[in-house]
Write a protein that holds these residues in place. Structure first.
Motif, short mmCIF file in Angstrom:
data_model
loop_
_atom_site.label_atom_id
_atom_site.label_comp_id
_atom_site.label_asym_id
_atom_site.label_seq_id
_atom_site.Cartn_x
_atom_site.Cartn_y
_atom_site.Cartn_z
N ALA A 57 102.46 77.04 40.99
CA ALA A 57 102.54 76.96 42.45
C ALA A 57 103.92 76.55 42.93
N PHE A 58 104.62 75.72 42.14
CA PHE A 58 105.95 75.24 42.54
C PHE A 58 107.08 76.07 41.92
N GLY A 59 106.75 77.15 41.24
CA GLY A 59 107.76 78.09 40.76
C GLY A 59 108.43 77.71 39.46
N PHE A 60 107.85 76.82 38.67
CA PHE A 60 108.43 76.47 37.37
C PHE A 60 108.23 77.63 36.39
N SER A 61 109.16 77.74 35.45
CA SER A 61 109.12 78.81 34.46
C SER A 61 108.43 78.32 33.18
N ILE A 62 107.21 78.79 32.93
CA ILE A 62 106.48 78.46 31.71
C ILE A 62 106.64 79.64 30.75
N VAL A 63 107.44 79.45 29.71
CA VAL A 63 107.70 80.54 28.77
C VAL A 63 106.61 80.65 27.71
N LEU A 64 105.86 79.55 27.50
CA LEU A 64 104.80 79.56 26.48
C LEU A 64 103.83 78.43 26.79
N TRP A 65 102.54 78.72 26.58
CA TRP A 65 101.48 77.72 26.76
C TRP A 65 100.75 77.61 25.43
N VAL A 66 100.66 76.41 24.84
CA VAL A 66 100.09 76.27 23.50
C VAL A 66 99.03 75.16 23.46
N ASP A 67 98.14 75.27 22.48
CA ASP A 67 97.14 74.25 22.21
C ASP A 67 96.61 74.47 20.80
N THR A 68 96.26 73.39 20.10
CA THR A 68 95.74 73.53 18.74
C THR A 68 94.42 74.29 18.72
N ASP A 69 93.66 74.22 19.80
CA ASP A 69 92.38 74.93 19.90
C ASP A 69 92.56 76.24 20.67
N TYR A 70 93.66 76.90 20.42
CA TYR A 70 94.03 78.10 21.19
C TYR A 70 92.99 79.20 21.12
N GLY A 71 92.29 79.32 19.98
CA GLY A 71 91.30 80.39 19.83
C GLY A 71 90.21 80.32 20.88
N ARG A 72 89.72 79.11 21.14
CA ARG A 72 88.65 78.93 22.14
C ARG A 72 89.15 79.31 23.53
N TYR A 73 90.38 78.91 23.84
CA TYR A 73 90.91 79.22 25.17
C TYR A 73 91.21 80.71 25.33
N GLN A 74 91.62 81.36 24.26
CA GLN A 74 91.83 82.81 24.33
C GLN A 74 90.52 83.53 24.60
N GLU A 75 89.42 83.03 24.03
CA GLU A 75 88.11 83.62 24.29
C GLU A 75 87.71 83.50 25.76
N LEU A 76 88.26 82.49 26.43
CA LEU A 76 88.00 82.31 27.85
C LEU A 76 88.97 83.10 28.73
N GLY A 77 89.85 83.87 28.08
CA GLY A 77 90.80 84.71 28.81
C GLY A 77 92.06 84.00 29.23
N MET A 78 92.35 82.85 28.64
CA MET A 78 93.54 82.08 29.01
C MET A 78 94.71 82.44 28.11
N VAL A 119 96.86 81.29 26.11
CA VAL A 119 97.23 80.13 25.29
C VAL A 119 97.46 80.57 23.86
N SER A 120 98.51 80.05 23.23
CA SER A 120 98.90 80.47 21.88
C SER A 120 98.89 79.29 20.92
N CYS A 121 99.09 79.62 19.65
CA CYS A 121 99.17 78.60 18.60
C CYS A 121 100.49 77.83 18.72
N PRO A 122 100.47 76.51 18.52
CA PRO A 122 101.71 75.73 18.62
C PRO A 122 102.82 76.20 17.68
N LYS A 123 102.47 76.87 16.60
CA LYS A 123 103.49 77.36 15.66
C LYS A 123 104.44 78.35 16.32
N LYS A 124 103.99 78.98 17.42
CA LYS A 124 104.84 79.96 18.11
C LYS A 124 106.04 79.31 18.80
#
Length: 402
Positions: free
Chosen positions: A329-350, A352-357
């Motif tokens: 909303a404030f125009g910040f540049s997010i080049v990557l979004w990561v979480d250790t449980d990335y698989g679950r969030y990807q299933e929700l359509g988010m 989110v990638s693996c932190p190794k990226k």
């Protein structure tokens, strides 16, 4: 609250109630973990709730190999009905619930029976097995030991659903299956749990049981392994979730109003329901992701240089989602979004990638988006081990709105 160690009661029969519905991929591991308990004085009650995938036949075959196993079959009526059938059949002094897609450590029942003494319940911890392979330990946020008497129990009642001082939800782990109960007391309470509850039915039982306790034991060990199953009811899109939450509220509010601590109990319940309702709208009802109710306000002022920085956002839970929406909303540049449980969030359509990226991206800062300072410190340590410079890692506790 005092710490005590009670002697082991080798005579006490423990009834293990396992509701089963289409759990063929998991039931073997679950059942073997129960059969191999070092505490052998068990009554294992499998309640087949109308399975159609071969689970029922498997249960019948295993029952022929172990005289401690009884299999009850019924038409599909839901988990409350299945648990009720098991509870009604149970003959034990104590009772444990296990879900068919989970498993338990070999010394779980022995350790809990050894600690219960004259108390009404033992509460232990849970290993949560995430889809990513990560294992998270959940333990009660009350000090280990024996709580007994009016003062101790009122202390627990005053914080078990919502701790106002720390703003933490459910300091007492809210699950039915990581605890040892008095069987006769379970029979009195579980029979009155509404079969219409399709959400948090175990939490409703637990809080009603707690109000009947004169003493409980808090154990700081984890024995129970909870498996994330994508197909389970708690992980599906549920457009009726607000209505289901209201059923939970009404089931507990009616009892809470008659308690001597009614004002405090109702306040905690209402705080919990409010937060759960926001989470339902944000994550579980299939709403457009632009429809979002924030629970936390991120301190974006810590990002020196503001929108000109390339940011990696670490964390996709409630705080992470709120931070992501606010940064966008404030125009910040997010080049990557990561979480250790990335698989679950990807299933929700988010996205989110693996932190190794992180290693393959150019960035100015990694912003850790979690509320708990200890969790943030653990994430920071993992980032440092992974090669992220310390001066590029930032975290500041977000402001909780409700």
């Amino acid at each position: 609250m005092i710490e005590e160690k009670f002697s082991f009661d080798s005579e006490g029969l423990v009834s293990v109630v396992i509701p089963v519905y289409n759990a063929r991929p998991y039931i073997a591991q679950c059942l073997e973990s129960v059969r191999r308990q070092i505490y052998e004085n068990l009554e294992i009650i499998l309640v087949d709730d109308g399975s159609t995938d071969g689970t029922a036949d498997y249960c019948d075959k295993i029952a022929l190999l172990d005289s401690r196993i009884t299999v009850l079959h019924q038409a599909n009526e839901g988990v409350v009905s299945a648990r009720n059938a098991g509870v009604r059949f149970a003959h034990g002094s104590y009772l444990v619930f296990v879900d068919a897609d989970d498993w338990i450590d070999g010394d779980m029942i022995a350790e809990m029976v050894g600690q219960i003494g004259k108390a009404d319940m033992v509460s232990a911890g849970v290993y949560q097995e995430l889809r990513s392979g990560q294992v998270i330990e959940h333990i009660d946020r009350f000090r280990r030991g024996v709580y007994k008497g009016k003062e101790d129990m009122e202390y627990l009642y005053g914080k078990m659903i919502y701790d106002h001082e720390t703003e933490s939800q459910q300091p007492l782990t809210p699950w039915i299956y990581n605890k040892l109960y008095i069987c006769s007391k379970v029979k009195e309470i579980h029979e009155n749990i509404s079969r219409d509850l399709v959400l948090a039915e175990d939490t409703v039982f637990l809080y009603l049981y707690m109000l009947e306790c004169k003493s409980i034991v808090i154990c700081d060990r984890c024995f129970y392994h909870y498996r994330y199953v994508k197909e389970s009811a708690s992980h599906r899109v549920n457009e009726n979730k607000l209505a289901d939450l209201n059923k939970v509220y009404l089931a507990l509010a009616e009892i809470f109003r008659r308690h001597s601590m009614s004002t405090e109990l109702l306040y905690q319940l209402q705080k919990w329901i409010a937060v759960k309702s926001c989470i339902a709208i944000n994550s579980h009802m299939g709403f457009d992701r632009r429809v979002h109710i924030p629970e936390f306000i991120a301190d974006l002022g810590q990002i020196g240089g503001g929108v000109d920085k390339e940011i990696i956002l670490y964390g996709a839970g409630v705080v992470g989602c709120d931070t992501f929406m606010q940064m966008k909303a404030f125009g910040f540049s997010i080049v990557l979004w990561v979480d250790t449980d990335y698989g679950r969030y990807q299933e929700l359509g988010m996205p989110v990638s693996c932190p190794k990226k992180i290693l393959s991206y150019n960035y100015d800062l990694v912003l850790i988006a979690v509320a708990d300072g200890n969790v943030a410190e653990d994430i920071k340590k993992s980032l440092l081990i992974g090669g992220v410079p310390e001066n590029k890692i930032i975290w500041r506790k977000p402001l909780k709105l409700h």
